[in-house]
Design an enzyme around this catalytic site. Structure first.
Site, PDB file in Angstrom:
ATOM      1  N   SER A   1       0.785  -1.251   0.087  1.00 33.52           N
ATOM      2  CA  SER A   1      -0.081  -0.132   0.006  1.00 33.52           C
ATOM      3  C   SER A   1       0.828   1.319   0.031  1.00 33.52           C
ATOM      4  CB  SER A   1      -0.733  -0.131   1.166  1.00 33.52           C
ATOM      5  OG  SER A   1      -0.077   0.262   2.318  1.00 33.52           O
ATOM      6  N   LYS A   2       0.323   2.452  -0.075  1.00 31.07           N
ATOM      7  CA  LYS A   2       0.866   3.583  -0.161  1.00 31.07           C
ATOM      8  C   LYS A   2       1.945   3.710   0.885  1.00 31.07           C
ATOM      9  CE  LYS A   2      -0.357   6.806  -2.955  1.00 31.07           C
ATOM     10  NZ  LYS A   2      -0.352   7.281  -4.128  1.00 31.07           N
ATOM     11  N   ARG A   3       1.932   3.369   2.075  1.00 33.16           N
ATOM     12  CA  ARG A   3       2.669   3.329   3.191  1.00 33.16           C
ATOM     13  C   ARG A   3       4.069   2.766   2.854  1.00 33.16           C
ATOM     14  NH1 ARG A   3       2.136  -0.959   6.600  1.00 33.16           N
ATOM     15  NH2 ARG A   3       0.411  -2.081   5.688  1.00 33.16           N
ATOM     16  N   HIS A   4       4.199   1.849   1.945  1.00 31.07           N
ATOM     17  CA  HIS A   4       5.335   1.140   1.465  1.00 31.07           C
ATOM     18  C   HIS A   4       6.143   1.878   0.188  1.00 31.07           C
ATOM     19  CE1 HIS A   4       3.065  -2.597   2.669  1.00 31.07           C
ATOM     20  NE2 HIS A   4       4.081  -2.772   3.555  1.00 31.07           N
ATOM     21  N   GLY A   5       5.515   3.224   0.067  1.00 29.34           N
ATOM     22  CA  GLY A   5       6.057   4.009  -1.057  1.00 29.34           C
ATOM     23  C   GLY A   5       5.151   3.944  -2.240  1.00 29.34           C
TER      24      GLY A   5
END
Ligand code: GLU
Length: 486
Positions: A253-257
């Protein structure tokens, strides 16, 4: 003769295409090419609120950029037009009538609040939530009355009893036990059809032979199997791909980049490198890791697609990118990175015209460190700007190197032809006189010239910076109060 393979990629144009979507598209494309079949693009834009024509155009632009050409679909047409679900309403209506005629659907008037309460009660008792079938018991008269009273309704499919067993090309046999599936919605209160219904009608009418998609749709498959049966269609073969995970093992998800493909395009990844990397997220080709699209297509088969979730590793993507960048000619690579240097205001196009050979040499020095075109800015920054940033600890270290910097300054100043050989000779002489070698000699020099802890060999960097610039960068560290100068 066996049936021609027909597969489809069916994105919903509700946002940017992400890595998972494109891996699905790629596996479908590879499978179609391998089997000499057809690859269809179908746009699932029935969610009127979230679908936009811009997203639809963007996703097709991205597919085109990647080189994943579709044989049938928007822009190219085909025998099963239209390929936008929003334009296929009549077909859905026609097949809904068939289900109604067979008595397989019924209107449901339950409100959101009632359904919510039912769900909560079931979960409170530790049961899987599913629709209990209240409206199935309504008599025709009761239905008439509710309609006459203006009550809104959805249409539900009456799920028959029995377990459902399916064969998945990736996961093997999957069983959905009896009594887990509630009667599901086929059309919403505004009469618009839902995904599970439209996908079956379209896949059947478009003669799709294999549905290859993300594992997040596995739970929809029993519903779709029932609809195939109810409509008298033959179900396709199924293949559900494991989700892509982030390095922490959680769903990517976004929090992984960055997860949107657009962002990797903007960074300047070569499409072939990007696809080569995505192909490996779940598939292990026998002939090594670096493969062109044609090589992948020749080798691809679903039996070598793994069941366990693949991990997205940006470091490996960078590595893959670099494997493709080194294959580019230096002229092409230099031209390709120029817009990134210009955008970062490091080097203008006019400057590049005047000093193209110099720029080529700069790019050549850093090319093996780059995974994508935009990496050029961080790798070459110090060639274009002397505004080097030093951490406090680095400044402290350099302040202690005054004598060494003076020695370098003197030695380099004495070089008449400032080339790599003479530079190296001078560095060695300074080392000998000062009694330092290895890291103690090169590290402060690297810091002074580039502001970086590591990077390409100094012997390649210094001549490109030029004698005057090198002397200027050393000079800063030869004065007593560095702060007043910096
Ligand atoms: N529109 C669906 C999605 O984007 C397609 C799912 C499917 O392939 O059946 O998730």
């Amino acid at each position: 003769m066996s049936e021609t393979v027909r597969v489809r990629f069916a994105p919903s144009p509700t946002g940017d295409l992400h890595l998972g979507n494109v891996r699905t598209a790629l596996y479908n494309w590879l499978f179609a090419r391998h089997m000499k079949g057809a690859f269809i693009l179908r746009v699932e834009d029935t969610d009127k609120e979230r679908s936009t024509p811009e997203h639809c155009e963007n996703l097709m632009d991205i597919m085109t950029w990647l080189g994943l050409k579709w044989d049938e679909g928007p822009r190219v047409g085909g025998p099963h037009e239209p390929y936008l679900q929003s334009q296929r309403t009549e077909l859905y209506e026609y097949h809904l009538v068939r289900l109604k005629e067979r008595g397989l659907v019924y209107p449901c008037y339950c409100t959101e609040e009632e359904l919510d309460l039912e769900r909560k009660r079931q979960m409170g008792r530790g049961h899987m939530p599913k629709y209990g079938g209240k409206c199935k018991k309504l008599t025709p008269d009761e239905v008439k009355k509710l309609d006459a009273d203006g009550k809104t309704s959805v249409l539900r499919f009456a799920v028959p009893p029995g377990e459902i067993v399916m064969q998945d090309e990736v996961r093997g046999e999957v069983t959905f036990p009896d009594d887990q599936l509630g009667d599901f919605v086929l059309t919403r209160s505004d009469k618009s059809p839902t995904y599970n219904f439209t996908v079956v009608v379209d896949d059947a009418l478009m003669k799709v032979t294999h549905v290859i998609r993300g594992e997040d749709h596995l739970s929809n498959t029993p519903k779709q199997i029932l609809l195939y049966e109810a409509l008298g269609f033959t179900p396709p073969k199924w293949a559900h791909l494991s989700i892509i995970k982030g390095p922490d093992g959680q769903k990517l998800s976004k929090r992984h980049g960055e997860t949107s493909v657009e962002s990797y395009k903007a960074k300047g990844y070569l499409p072939d490198a990007f696809l080569n990397y995505l192909a490996l997220l779940g598939w292990a080709p026998k002939s090594g890791e670096i493969l062109s699209l044609d090589q992948m297509a020749a080798e691809f088969d679903l039996t070598h697609v793994g069941k366990s979730g693949a991990i997205f590793d940006p470091v490996k993507l960078h590595w893959m990118g670099s494997q493709y960048l080194v294959k580019m000619s230096l002229d092409d690579l230099t031209r390709a990175v120029l817009p990134y240097l210009a955008d970062a205001q490091l080097f203008t196009r006019e400057q590049a015209r005047a000093r193209f050979d110099w720029l080529k040499q700069v790019v050549d020095v850093v090319r093996t460190s780059m995974g994508c075109f935009s990496d050029v800015t961080k790798e070459t920054f110090f060639f274009f700007s002397d505004e080097l940033h030093f951490e406090p600890a680095q400044s402290e270290e350099m302040k202690g190197q005054k004598t060494l910097m003076e020695a370098f300054h003197k030695a380099f100043n004495g070089i008449s032809e400032f080339n790599g050989d003479n530079f190296l000779q001078a560095v060695k002489e300074v080392g000998k006189i000062a009694g330092v070698k290895g890291k103690a000699l090169y590290h402060p020099l690297r810091l002074a010239l580039t502001g970086r802890e590591d990077g390409p060999e100094l012997v390649r960097i210094a001549p490109l910076l030029g004698k005057a610039e090198v002397l200027k960068r050393l000079m800063i560290w030869t004065v007593d109060d560095v702060k007043t100068i910096k």
